[in-house]
Scaffold this motif. Structure first.
Motif: not given
Length: 392
Positions: A43-51
């Motif tokens: 899955g998209p890394e930037d969204i996972r980092r936001a989580a």
């Protein structure tokens, strides 16, 4: 003395789902799983980092039952941008623990004992048990390959004065159809004529290909106040394990769905909500690139299957494509074919007949193409003589 005879028959008598059965068979046979609909990308890394950032630095106690205000606003803004659908984020948007919970909240909010609910086969497996748990009576419409389209005779045969709701999946899993405006307008006409509420499972709304565009039923004239729209961040961002669902509806409908949600899961992980709010605000380029990548995977699997002699029905949306085995003259049903290839060729697929409760189509098999190139290529190598080896 055993109490088993007094257990809830709606659930006690259900078999293991075909998804679990085939996924277990894939594990048992060390097979490539092209059955269940999840990507093998993280899955998209930037969204996972936001989580992750929201977990470490954000609020981790109970969030609002209705969802974080920033996510509800992001959902409203997103649908306004993509579909021209104007929603009040505070009175017309709710966040749930996944699309299945969203659908359950909607069904239990609408359906009472004796109400009839129109459903289209192939039908997603959670719909019918929840309708029956609410005391509703499913009225099943049989869709057929290769086009899986609606028509006047179908709707005329099931809509009547007892019809309370219609449950409509668009884009349609498993047949990978994106319904055109004329089908939606036909369904909308029957909903209005019989005063029916539409519960719309639109979790695949962003996963469409070629010139096919998703049109939410709620945007068809006359449907704004009689439609409950369900979406899923898991499908939009290929993060299926996050289980973040959306419910959008006019305030009188949403208020009751919210009361059901309150006693199902009550609320949803705030860090994931914050990350989804971030994701929904991404530029159009992200969503168009996601479709482009999935289109390439679809075409790769399509071309490979066709080269092996499989008659592929081209996918218009979702993570799936289907193969109609009927022209091949194989001496087996779709279910027998799927069990054979998982054992003999180490590739798992799903028989579409599993999505029918009555009068099933028994010649169509579903494959998931939301996989890495090497996964698809290895599956194709394994299937190289699956057709040739079973001809009559």
């Amino acid at each position: 003395m055993s109490k088993s005879s007094s257990l809830n028959k709606v659930f006690a008598d259900l078999p293991v789902t075909i998804f679990e059965a085939m996924s277990q068979a894939a594990r048992d046979n060390a097979a490539i799983n092209l059955g269940q609909g999840f990507p093998d990308d993280p899955g998209p890394e930037d969204i996972r980092r936001a989580a992750a950032d929201a977990s470490l630095n954000g609020y981790n106690q109970y969030p609002s039952m209705m969802g974080l205000p920033e996510l509800r606003q992001a959902i409203a803004t997103h649908y306004g941008h993509w579909h021209g659908l104007k929603l009040d984020p505070m009175s017309e948007v709710m966040v749930t623990s996944g699309g299945t919970e969203a659908l359950t909240s909607a069904i239990l909010a609408v359906v009472q004992p004796g109400d009839e609910v129109v459903c289209f086969q192939p039908v997603y497996d959670s719909y019918l048990p929840i309708i029956r748990q609410a005391g509703g009576i499913p009225r099943l419409v049989r869709l057929e390959p290769p086009h899986w389209r609606l028509n006047e005779d179908m709707l005329k045969s099931v809509f009547n004065s007892k019809t309370k709701a219609v449950l409509f999946n668009n884009p349609l899993n498993p047949s990978a159809v994106v319904y055109p405006r004329e089908d939606l307008e036909l369904l909308a006409r029957y909903c209005q004529e019989f005063d029916v509420i539409a519960i719309c499972d639109e979790v695949w709304e962003h996963v469409t290909f070629d010139e096919h565009k998703h049109i939410p039923l709620i945007t068809i004239p006359g449907m704004r106040d009689r439609t409950i729209k369900v979406g899923s961040a898991g499908k939009i961002f290929s993060l299926t394990g996050w289980k973040i669902g959306f419910v959008c509806a006019a305030p009188p409908l949403l208020r009751v769905a919210a009361k059901v949600h309150q006693f199902l899961t009550f609320t949803t992980a705030p860090n994931l909500q914050a990350a989804v709010a971030y994701g929904l605000g991404k530029s159009d380029d992200y969503f168009l690139s996601m479709r482009k990548d999935l289109t390439r995977s679809r075409d790769r699997l399509t071309k490979g299957l066709e080269s092996l002699g499989f008659p592929v029905l081209k996918s218009q949306g979702t993570y799936f494509l289907t193969v109609d085995l009927s022209p091949l003259g194989l001496n087996e049903s779709d279910t027998e074919f799927c069990w054979r290839i998982v054992k003999d060729y180490k590739v798992a697929a799903i028989p579409v007949s599993a999505f029918y409760e009555q009068d099933p189509v028994t010649s169509v098999v579903r494959f998931c193409f939301a996989k890495k190139d090497e996964t698809l290529d290895t599956a194709l190598e394994r299937l190289s003589d699956a057709v040739r080896g079973r001809k009559r």
